[in-house]
Motif scaffolding. Structure first.
Motif, PDB file in Angstrom:
ATOM      1  N   UNK A  29      -5.377  -2.323  13.503  1.00 12.77           N
ATOM      2  CA  UNK A  29      -5.684  -3.416  12.653  1.00 12.77           C
ATOM      3  C   UNK A  29      -6.807  -3.977  13.286  1.00 12.77           C
ATOM      4  N   UNK A  30      -7.788  -4.114  12.255  1.00  8.81           N
ATOM      5  CA  UNK A  30      -9.163  -4.838  12.806  1.00  8.81           C
ATOM      6  C   UNK A  30      -8.925  -6.494  13.197  1.00  8.81           C
ATOM      7  N   UNK A  31     -10.039  -6.634  13.892  1.00  4.27           N
ATOM      8  CA  UNK A  31      -9.804  -8.232  14.521  1.00  4.27           C
ATOM      9  C   UNK A  31     -10.531  -8.555  15.768  1.00  4.27           C
ATOM     10  N   UNK A  32     -10.349  -9.698  16.333  1.00  5.45           N
ATOM     11  CA  UNK A  32     -10.868 -10.097  17.553  1.00  5.45           C
ATOM     12  C   UNK A  32     -10.115 -10.637  18.525  1.00  5.45           C
ATOM     13  N   UNK A  72       0.766  -3.195   3.907  1.00  5.89           N
ATOM     14  CA  UNK A  72      -0.167  -4.131   3.019  1.00  5.89           C
ATOM     15  C   UNK A  72      -1.331  -4.168   3.438  1.00  5.89           C
ATOM     16  N   UNK A  73      -1.980  -3.988   2.304  1.00  2.00           N
ATOM     17  CA  UNK A  73      -3.575  -3.882   2.358  1.00  2.00           C
ATOM     18  C   UNK A  73      -4.136  -2.806   3.051  1.00  2.00           C
ATOM     19  N   UNK A  74      -3.483  -1.684   3.140  1.00  2.00           N
ATOM     20  CA  UNK A  74      -3.728  -0.392   3.666  1.00  2.00           C
ATOM     21  C   UNK A  74      -3.358  -0.431   5.207  1.00  2.00           C
ATOM     22  N   UNK A  75      -2.690  -1.211   5.701  1.00  2.00           N
ATOM     23  CA  UNK A  75      -2.271  -1.064   7.000  1.00  2.00           C
ATOM     24  C   UNK A  75      -0.811  -1.227   7.228  1.00  2.00           C
ATOM     25  N   UNK A  98      -1.183   4.140  11.135  1.00  2.00           N
ATOM     26  CA  UNK A  98       0.075   4.104  11.656  1.00  2.00           C
ATOM     27  C   UNK A  98       0.407   3.035  12.793  1.00  2.00           C
ATOM     28  N   UNK A  99       1.576   2.154  13.109  1.00  2.00           N
ATOM     29  CA  UNK A  99       1.587   1.465  14.317  1.00  2.00           C
ATOM     30  C   UNK A  99       2.779   2.225  15.260  1.00  2.00           C
ATOM     31  N   UNK A 100       2.772   1.808  16.370  1.00  2.00           N
ATOM     32  CA  UNK A 100       3.534   2.460  17.286  1.00  2.00           C
ATOM     33  C   UNK A 100       5.107   1.757  16.708  1.00  2.00           C
ATOM     34  N   UNK A 101       5.963   2.394  17.089  1.00  2.00           N
ATOM     35  CA  UNK A 101       7.186   2.091  16.585  1.00  2.00           C
ATOM     36  C   UNK A 101       7.702   0.654  17.351  1.00  2.00           C
ATOM     37  N   UNK A 119       0.680  -1.178  -0.059  1.00  2.00           N
ATOM     38  CA  UNK A 119       0.124   0.112  -0.003  1.00  2.00           C
ATOM     39  C   UNK A 119       1.018   1.279   0.079  1.00  2.00           C
ATOM     40  N   UNK A 120       0.352   2.264  -0.661  1.00  2.00           N
ATOM     41  CA  UNK A 120       1.180   3.702  -0.720  1.00  2.00           C
ATOM     42  C   UNK A 120       1.293   4.235   1.026  1.00  2.00           C
ATOM     43  N   UNK A 121       2.152   4.948   1.018  1.00  2.00           N
ATOM     44  CA  UNK A 121       2.341   5.308   2.485  1.00  2.00           C
ATOM     45  C   UNK A 121       1.308   6.365   2.741  1.00  2.00           C
ATOM     46  N   UNK A 122       0.486   7.084   1.941  1.00  2.00           N
ATOM     47  CA  UNK A 122      -0.514   7.886   2.156  1.00  2.00           C
ATOM     48  C   UNK A 122      -1.793   7.121   2.654  1.00  2.00           C
TER      49      UNK A 122
END
Length: 468
Positions: free
Chosen positions: A32-35, A357-360, A12-15, A5-8
Motif C-alpha cells: 500500500x503506498x504511503x509515508x 478496496x480501491x485496487x488493494x 496481495x498482503x501477507x496473511x 475491487x475485483x480479485x484480479x
C-alpha cells in the motif's frame, strides 16, 4: 453502492498471522503506498499541525487508499463516499468500531455505544432508543426552550461565542439529560465531565500527577459514583422524563433492565458525544449565518412565520415541538454548516478480516479510517464546495448525490443515536436567537479553526448580537 475491487490484479498482503507489532507491520502493508515519516513520531506532528492539508497532500500523491504512520502505528486511509459507505454501512461486518475508537476513548468512556459492535451494539442501541421517542423528546424540547430563552436574553452586545455556547450546552445537558437544576451540583458534574473530555485527547495517556489524564480519571470516578447512586435511586422512584431516567429504566429485548454499570457507561458516553459536537456545530452555524446575512434573514423570516415572532414585550416565542419539522430552511442551513465544519472530521475502525478496496487488499488487523472532511469538500460531490449554500440540501439535490457524500452523523448501524436531539436543540437555539437579535461579525472576518479533535474557533468566535 460501494464496490470492492475485483480479485484480479490486486496486490496481495501477507496473511493475518503475520500481523504483529514492529517490522511485520511494515511487511503487512508493504503493497500500500504511503509515508512512514520521521523516526518514532512518524507523521504525527504533520497530522496535528494541519490534518486537512496533510490529507490533501496524501490523496494527491498516493490516491484514495494510502497508509500513514502516526500516533504510534500505521493507519490505512480510505477516502471518498464509496469508502464511507464500505466502512460505515459495514455490510460484511469487516470493521470494528470498538477497536477503532478504543485507544482514544477506552480509559474515560469505556463501553459507550460507539465502542460496541454487532449484536451487543444492536441490543443496547434498541434499549436506549426509548430516550429518543416522541414523548421524551417533547419533554426535552420544553426544557431546551426554557433554558435557552433564559440564557440568550443576556447575550446582547459583543461577546466571544464559543465559551458561552459551551457553558449553555453543559447546563442544558444537566437539565435535559440528567434532570437536575442548574446550580452547584450541576457545576460539579460539568467540571468532572469537562475534565474527562479534555483527558480523552491528552498526549500523556497515563494518569500521572498533575496531568490532564489524572484529572480525567478523577472526573470519571466522580461521575461513576454519582451516576451509579442515581441509577439505583431512579429505578426505585421511577417517573423521570429526563434522558438519564429513561436510560435507567430501559429494558433489553428479554425484558431485563440494563445492568447498572452499563447504564452509567452509556450515560457518560452520550453526554460526551452530544456536548462537544453540538457546541461545535452550533458555533459553525452561527458563524456562517453571521458571515452570510442574506441567509440569516431567510431563516429569521421562516422562524417568525412558524412561531408568530416575538410577543408584545419583545420576548422570543418558544418553538413548539410539533413545529420543528416546519423549519425546513433552518435545517438545510444546519446541514450545510455540518458539511463545511463536520464536528467529527474523521472516523477510525479496525479491520477484523481482510478486505479489498480501491485496487488493494487490506489485511485483517489493520487500523483504517475514513475522512469525512475531505469528502465534504470534494468537487466530485459538491459544486463550489467552499461556498455556504444551504440549497444543496433540497430533496432533489440530495437524491442526485451519493448517499455517503454527507456523513456528519456517521452512518449504518452506528448512525448517531441522538441526531434528532441535535437538530432539535439547534433549531430551538436559532429560533430564540433570530427572533431577538441580528448576528454580526466584522467584514471579512474568517476565524482560524482548531481542526482536531472537534473543530472550534481558535479565538472563540467574536460576534455581536444586536437587538432587533
Amino acid at each position: 453502492m460501494a464496490t470492492l475491487a475485483a480479485h484480479n490484479n490486486i496486490p496481495d498482503a501477507p496473511p493475518p498471522s503475520h500481523w504483529s507489532e514492529g517490522a511485520s507491520d511494515d511487511a503487512a502493508l508493504e503493497h500500500i503506498p504511503g509515508e512512514k515519516g520521521w523516526p518514532l513520531v512518524g507523521n504525527t506532528f504533520r497530522t496535528l499541525a494541519d490534518p486537512h492539508a496533510f490529507t490533501d497532500h496524501m490523496v494527491k500523491t498516493y490516491g484514495r487508499v494510502y497508509k500513514t504512520h502516526a500516533f504510534g502505528g500505521w493507519n490505512v486511509a480510505l477516502i471518498g463516499a464509496e469508502a464511507n459507505e464500505l466502512v460505515l454501512f459495514n455490510k460484511d461486518k469487516i470493521f470494528s468500531s470498538e477497536q477503532g475508537w478504543g485507544p482514544v476513548l477506552d480509559q474515560l468512556f469505556p463501553r459507550g455505544l460507539m465502542l460496541l459492535d454487532f449484536d451487543h451494539h444492536r441490543i443496547d442501541r434498541r434499549a436506549l432508543s426509548i430516550a429518543f421517542k416522541p414523548g421524551p423528546m417533547r419533554h426535552y424540547s420544553g426544557a431546551l426552550n426554557a433554558g435557552i430563552a433564559r440564557e440568550v436574553a443576556q447575550w446582547e452586545g459583543a461577546m466571544i461565542f464559543y465559551p458561552a455556547i459551551k457553558q449553555l450546552t453543559l447546563d442544558l445537558a444537566a437539565d435535559s439529560f440528567l434532570g437536575i437544576p442548574w446550580g452547584p451540583e450541576a457545576d460539579r458534574i460539568n467540571t468532572a465531565f469537562v475534565d474527562m473530555v479534555q483527558a480523552s485527547v491528552a498526549p500523556v495517556r497515563k494518569p500521572l500527577p498533575f496531568t490532564k489524564m489524572k484529572k480525567g480519571v478523577d472526573g470519571r470516578a466522580y461521575m461513576v459514583e454519582y451516576l451509579t447512586a442515581e441509577t439505583v435511586r431512579r429505578r426505585a422512584e421511577g417517573g423521570g422524563q429526563d434522558m438519564f431516567s429513561q436510560f435507567a429504566t430501559a429494558t433489553r429485548e428479554d425484558g431485563e433492565m440494563l445492568p447498572v454499570d452499563q447504564v452509567v457507561d452509556h450515560m457518560s458516553f452520550l453526554m460526551m458525544a452530544a456536548h462537544d459536537t453540538i457546541t461545535s456545530s452550533a458555533t459553525s452555524l452561527l458563524y456562517y449565518l453571521a458571515a452570510n446575512p442574506e441567509w440569516q434573514e431567510k431563516l429569521r423570516e421562516e422562524i417568525v412565520a412558524v412561531t408568530d415572532g416575538p410577543d408584545a414585550s419583545g420576548t422570543a416565542r418558544a418553538l413548539d415541538y410539533d413545529d420543528l419539522g416546519k423549519l425546513e430552511l433552518t435545517e438545510m442551513a444546519f446541514k450545510e454548516a455540518l458539511r463545511m465544519m463536520p464536528p467529527v472530521p474523521s472516523m477510525p475502525r479496525r479491520a477484523l478480516k481482510s478486505f479489498e478496496f480501491g485496487g488493494y487488499r487490506i489485511p485483517a488487523g489493520a487500523h483504517v479510517g475514513i475522512n469525512i472532511y475531505w469528502t465534504h469538500y470534494s468537487k466530485e460531490y459538491w459544486d463550489d464546495p467552499r461556498t455556504f449554500d444551504p440549497m444543496r440540501f433540497t430533496p432533489d439535490k440530495v437524491r442526485e448525490r451519493h448517499k455517503y457524500a454527507w456523513v456528519p452523523f456517521g452512518g449504518g448501524a452506528h448512525m448517531c443515536l441522538g441526531l434528532h436531539f441535535a437538530y432539535m436543540q439547534v433549531k430551538i437555539l436559532m429560533a430564540h436567537l433570530l427572533q431577538r437579535y441580528r448576528i454580526e461579525v466584522p467584514e471579512g472576518y474568517e476565524p482560524d479553526w482548531q481542526p482536531w479533535p472537534i473543530p472550534q474557533p481558535k479565538d472563540g468566535l467574536k460576534v455581536t448580537f444586536k437587538a432587533i
